[in-house]
Motif scaffolding. Structure first.
Motif, PDB file in Angstrom:
ATOM      1  N   ASP A  71       0.832  -1.213   0.000  1.00  0.00           N
ATOM      2  CA  ASP A  71       0.000   0.000   0.000  1.00  0.00           C
ATOM      3  C   ASP A  71       0.862   1.256   0.000  1.00  0.00           C
ATOM      4  O   ASP A  71       0.530   2.252  -0.667  1.00  0.00           O
ATOM      5  CB  ASP A  71      -0.914   0.010   1.234  1.00  0.00           C
ATOM      6  N   VAL A  72       1.962   1.221   0.734  1.00  0.00           N
ATOM      7  CA  VAL A  72       2.865   2.374   0.772  1.00  0.00           C
ATOM      8  C   VAL A  72       3.489   2.591  -0.604  1.00  0.00           C
ATOM      9  O   VAL A  72       3.552   3.730  -1.100  1.00  0.00           O
ATOM     10  CB  VAL A  72       3.965   2.177   1.835  1.00  0.00           C
ATOM     11  N   TYR A  73       3.929   1.529  -1.231  1.00  0.00           N
ATOM     12  CA  TYR A  73       4.516   1.657  -2.564  1.00  0.00           C
ATOM     13  C   TYR A  73       3.490   2.201  -3.560  1.00  0.00           C
ATOM     14  O   TYR A  73       3.791   3.084  -4.375  1.00  0.00           O
ATOM     15  CB  TYR A  73       5.042   0.306  -3.047  1.00  0.00           C
ATOM     16  N   ASP A  74       2.256   1.688  -3.486  1.00  0.00           N
ATOM     17  CA  ASP A  74       1.217   2.165  -4.390  1.00  0.00           C
ATOM     18  C   ASP A  74       0.892   3.638  -4.152  1.00  0.00           C
ATOM     19  O   ASP A  74       0.488   4.356  -5.065  1.00  0.00           O
ATOM     20  CB  ASP A  74      -0.066   1.334  -4.210  1.00  0.00           C
ATOM     21  N   ALA A  75       1.093   4.089  -2.905  1.00  0.00           N
ATOM     22  CA  ALA A  75       0.769   5.477  -2.562  1.00  0.00           C
ATOM     23  C   ALA A  75       1.828   6.454  -3.035  1.00  0.00           C
ATOM     24  O   ALA A  75       1.497   7.574  -3.455  1.00  0.00           O
ATOM     25  CB  ALA A  75       0.556   5.611  -1.058  1.00  0.00           C
ATOM     26  N   VAL A  76       3.091   6.076  -2.998  1.00  0.00           N
ATOM     27  CA  VAL A  76       4.156   7.048  -3.280  1.00  0.00           C
ATOM     28  C   VAL A  76       5.189   6.586  -4.296  1.00  0.00           C
ATOM     29  O   VAL A  76       6.087   7.349  -4.653  1.00  0.00           O
ATOM     30  CB  VAL A  76       4.884   7.464  -1.977  1.00  0.00           C
ATOM     31  N   GLY A  77       5.088   5.356  -4.766  1.00  0.00           N
ATOM     32  CA  GLY A  77       6.037   4.883  -5.766  1.00  0.00           C
ATOM     33  C   GLY A  77       5.881   5.642  -7.070  1.00  0.00           C
ATOM     34  O   GLY A  77       4.811   6.188  -7.362  1.00  0.00           O
ATOM     35  N   PRO A  78       6.926   5.732  -7.875  1.00  0.00           N
ATOM     36  CA  PRO A  78       6.879   6.477  -9.137  1.00  0.00           C
ATOM     37  C   PRO A  78       5.733   6.019 -10.029  1.00  0.00           C
ATOM     38  O   PRO A  78       5.643   4.845 -10.402  1.00  0.00           O
ATOM     39  CB  PRO A  78       8.230   6.165  -9.784  1.00  0.00           C
ATOM     40  N   GLY A  79       4.835   6.955 -10.345  1.00  0.00           N
ATOM     41  CA  GLY A  79       3.722   6.650 -11.233  1.00  0.00           C
ATOM     42  C   GLY A  79       2.595   5.864 -10.606  1.00  0.00           C
ATOM     43  O   GLY A  79       1.599   5.578 -11.281  1.00  0.00           O
ATOM     44  N   ARG A  80       2.694   5.532  -9.328  1.00  0.00           N
ATOM     45  CA  ARG A  80       1.645   4.731  -8.690  1.00  0.00           C
ATOM     46  C   ARG A  80       0.479   5.622  -8.288  1.00  0.00           C
ATOM     47  O   ARG A  80       0.646   6.816  -8.014  1.00  0.00           O
ATOM     48  CB  ARG A  80       2.182   4.000  -7.478  1.00  0.00           C
ATOM     49  N   LEU A  81      -0.713   5.057  -8.248  1.00  0.00           N
ATOM     50  CA  LEU A  81      -1.927   5.844  -8.031  1.00  0.00           C
ATOM     51  C   LEU A  81      -2.679   5.465  -6.759  1.00  0.00           C
ATOM     52  O   LEU A  81      -3.886   5.688  -6.650  1.00  0.00           O
ATOM     53  CB  LEU A  81      -2.856   5.706  -9.247  1.00  0.00           C
ATOM     54  N   GLY A  82      -1.967   4.878  -5.819  1.00  0.00           N
ATOM     55  CA  GLY A  82      -2.568   4.653  -4.513  1.00  0.00           C
ATOM     56  C   GLY A  82      -3.537   3.491  -4.464  1.00  0.00           C
ATOM     57  O   GLY A  82      -3.330   2.453  -5.108  1.00  0.00           O
ATOM     58  N   PRO A  83      -4.646   3.629  -3.720  1.00  0.00           N
ATOM     59  CA  PRO A  83      -5.555   2.505  -3.443  1.00  0.00           C
ATOM     60  C   PRO A  83      -6.196   1.881  -4.680  1.00  0.00           C
ATOM     61  O   PRO A  83      -6.676   0.747  -4.608  1.00  0.00           O
ATOM     62  CB  PRO A  83      -6.630   3.145  -2.552  1.00  0.00           C
ATOM     63  N   ILE A  84      -6.234   2.599  -5.807  1.00  0.00           N
ATOM     64  CA  ILE A  84      -6.883   2.028  -6.988  1.00  0.00           C
ATOM     65  C   ILE A  84      -5.952   1.128  -7.796  1.00  0.00           C
ATOM     66  O   ILE A  84      -6.370   0.574  -8.822  1.00  0.00           O
ATOM     67  CB  ILE A  84      -7.466   3.122  -7.904  1.00  0.00           C
ATOM     68  N   GLU A  85      -4.713   0.961  -7.343  1.00  0.00           N
ATOM     69  CA  GLU A  85      -3.785   0.098  -8.088  1.00  0.00           C
ATOM     70  C   GLU A  85      -4.322  -1.315  -8.307  1.00  0.00           C
ATOM     71  O   GLU A  85      -4.213  -1.841  -9.421  1.00  0.00           O
ATOM     72  CB  GLU A  85      -2.430   0.050  -7.382  1.00  0.00           C
ATOM     73  N   PRO A  86      -4.926  -1.981  -7.303  1.00  0.00           N
ATOM     74  CA  PRO A  86      -5.476  -3.317  -7.566  1.00  0.00           C
ATOM     75  C   PRO A  86      -6.573  -3.307  -8.632  1.00  0.00           C
ATOM     76  O   PRO A  86      -6.732  -4.278  -9.379  1.00  0.00           O
ATOM     77  CB  PRO A  86      -6.035  -3.742  -6.193  1.00  0.00           C
ATOM     78  N   LEU A  87      -7.327  -2.209  -8.700  1.00  0.00           N
ATOM     79  CA  LEU A  87      -8.375  -2.105  -9.720  1.00  0.00           C
ATOM     80  C   LEU A  87      -7.769  -1.943 -11.111  1.00  0.00           C
ATOM     81  O   LEU A  87      -8.276  -2.490 -12.090  1.00  0.00           O
ATOM     82  CB  LEU A  87      -9.299  -0.924  -9.410  1.00  0.00           C
ATOM     83  N   LEU A  88      -6.673  -1.196 -11.197  1.00  0.00           N
ATOM     84  CA  LEU A  88      -5.984  -1.047 -12.477  1.00  0.00           C
ATOM     85  C   LEU A  88      -5.419  -2.375 -12.962  1.00  0.00           C
ATOM     86  O   LEU A  88      -5.374  -2.646 -14.165  1.00  0.00           O
ATOM     87  CB  LEU A  88      -4.853  -0.023 -12.358  1.00  0.00           C
ATOM     88  N   ALA A  89      -5.000  -3.210 -12.022  1.00  0.00           N
ATOM     89  CA  ALA A  89      -4.381  -4.488 -12.377  1.00  0.00           C
ATOM     90  C   ALA A  89      -5.409  -5.568 -12.694  1.00  0.00           C
ATOM     91  O   ALA A  89      -5.070  -6.565 -13.330  1.00  0.00           O
ATOM     92  CB  ALA A  89      -3.476  -4.956 -11.244  1.00  0.00           C
ATOM     93  N   ALA A  90      -6.661  -5.377 -12.261  1.00  0.00           N
ATOM     94  CA  ALA A  90      -7.690  -6.409 -12.443  1.00  0.00           C
ATOM     95  C   ALA A  90      -8.265  -6.355 -13.855  1.00  0.00           C
ATOM     96  O   ALA A  90      -8.834  -5.343 -14.264  1.00  0.00           O
ATOM     97  CB  ALA A  90      -8.804  -6.226 -11.412  1.00  0.00           C
ATOM     98  N   ASP A  91      -8.134  -7.443 -14.606  1.00  0.00           N
ATOM     99  CA  ASP A  91      -8.628  -7.470 -15.983  1.00  0.00           C
ATOM    100  C   ASP A  91     -10.138  -7.272 -16.057  1.00  0.00           C
ATOM    101  O   ASP A  91     -10.652  -6.721 -17.028  1.00  0.00           O
ATOM    102  CB  ASP A  91      -8.265  -8.801 -16.650  1.00  0.00           C
TER     103      ASP A  91
END
Length: 445
Positions: A71-91
């Motif tokens: 969650d921390v990486y998704d929040a502040v990692g380069p280009g990451r968009l926070g809590p919606i990352e799992p939704l972006l990854a879900a086909d």
């Protein structure tokens, strides 16, 4: 379901660990050099340190610690968009809508559902917006409160997804994000057959329309799949032809050797530098195109598009936001008048001579998208006694709605109307040496 106290504690833990990770990574040098593993390692170190200091809310087991680190990486990692990352990854997720920090919705299988994710506050949503628009070279702030752009995630399935962002004061309550995910798995007509958007016979007819260099307008409401069908039909264009695409937000992905892509541009902060779709259409005529594809025709560029279709650029494609073929023709009529003082009848004659077919899409209650009508534009009939003339059309294919199954699934089938292609269409098929089976239409040509 977590209690309010547990949720508050989890958010505070995420905040504290995130701040510690940001300090750690910043102290190492340029952030761009930090890898995903660097962020995850820094998060685990921060958790151990904060736990030893007695900070409440730190994970009690390894699994929870791994989840928090992600969650921390998704929040502040380069280009990451926070809590919606799992939704972006879900086909299965096709669209993501952030209505506020605690209001995240996702379209799954054509149905919109509330997602079990949230942002810490409005500032976190704004930070997400900033990452999205900056990566696309755009702005979204109080001076530019609305922004259309694309998502830049090289190597990921969601790369080139279309994004719309709105911030206060235009967005009254919270900053807003809408991400319509780009789907590479539905970029061919065969794939659309698999999804039930068309059947095999209709897919073959659409291929023949492209091969015969018919000018086709794809129409439908929001979210009906117009761009998806446009992309799939464009992929039927022969490899030997030069294609120029024009869009306001680049979405098309045409896997062909000769594709020239152009995108419009808004004015800058000083009000300069705007490049309109209309200007791009004019410029495209100087680029020796075999086909011109306009992502969406929505304004005074309609006249240039129709003129191009009528003057040696047969086989061009575009979309128009309208409910059905007749509505699409009316919309084209209105759009031509935006930038022209031509009479009503002249405009109708221009449309009738330029457009060969209109393909209409509809989205059904179960979320499925179907081609509901393929209509041929056959010509213009002058009005009598001083009345306006009309554009004559004939529906060639229709989707027959058989209602819904017990589980809510849409039932229906595609069928020819019994109408056959008119003289102009038959001539184009003959010139292009494209065979069309007479039995497709229920009676002979």
């Amino acid at each position: 379901m977590a209690s309010p106290d547990e949720t508050a504690a989890a958010r505070e833990a995420l905040r504290r660990v995130t701040e510690a990770v940001q300090d750690d990574i910043a102290g190492r040098g340029p952030v761009a050099r930090a890898t995903r593993e660097d962020y995850l390692s820094a998060a685990r170190d921060a958790m151990r340190r904060l736990s030893e200091e007695g900070v409440p809310g730190m994970p009690a087991d390894e699994r929870s610690a791994d989840a928090l680190a992600r969650d921390v990486y998704d929040a502040v990692g380069p280009g990451r968009l926070g809590p919606i990352e799992p939704l972006l990854a879900a086909d299965a997720v096709t669209e993501i809508m952030v209505n506020g920090p605690d209001e995240v919705w996702a379209e799954v299988g054509g149905v919109i559902r509330r997602a079990r994710v949230s942002y810490a506050d409005d500032d976190a949503v704004r930070a997400c917006i900033s990452r999205i628009v900056v990566a696309d070279g755009k702005l979204c702030d109080e001076a530019h409160p609305m922004c259309d752009c694309v998502l830049h995630r090289p190597g990921e399935a969601c790369d080139q997804s279309r994004v719309n962002c709105v911030v206060p004061p235009i967005a009254v309550d919270h900053p807003l994000i809408d991400i319509r995910k780009f789907r590479k798995d539905v970029s061919t007509l065969d794939a659309l057959v698999g999804y039930g958007t068309i059947d095999e016979m209709l897919a073959e007819y659409l291929r023949r329309l492209v091969a015969a260099r018919m000018n086709v307008i794809i129409t439908g409401g929001t979210g009906t799949g117009k761009t998806t069908l446009l992309n799939a039909m464009a992929r039927c264009i022969p490899d030997t032809e030069r294609i120029v695409t024009i869009e306001d937000t680049p979405e098309l992905s045409i896997d062909k050797p000769q594709v020239v892509r152009m995108a419009s541009r808004d004015a800058n902060a000083e009000g300069r530098g705007e490049v309109t779709i209309r200007r791009l259409v004019k410029n495209a005529l100087r680029q020796r195109p075999d086909r011109i594809i306009i992502g969406e025709c929505r304004g005074e560029e309609a006249m240039e598009m129709l003129q191009a279709m009528s003057t040696g650029h047969d086989g061009s494609l575009s979309t128009v936001h309208a409910n059905d073929p007749r509505d699409a023709l009316s919309r084209l009529n209105v759009m031509v008048h935006y930038g022209s003082e031509l009479s009503e009848d002249i405009v109708k004659q221009v449309i009738a001579s330029a457009v060969d077919y209109i393909v209409a899409l509809h989205r059904f209650p179960d979320g499925s998208r179907k081609v509901v009508e393929v209509t041929e534009v056959q010509g213009y009939a002058a009005g009598g006694d001083g009345g306006h003339g009309v554009i004559t059309t004939a529906p060639i294919w229709r989707y027959h709605d058989d209602g819904q199954a017990g589980d809510g699934r849409q039932l229906g089938h595609f069928e020819p109307t019994g109408q056959v292609p008119g003289a102009r269409a038959r001539a184009k098929f003959d010139i292009a040496h494209v065979d069309v089976d007479p039995t497709w239409f229920g009676r002979g040509l």
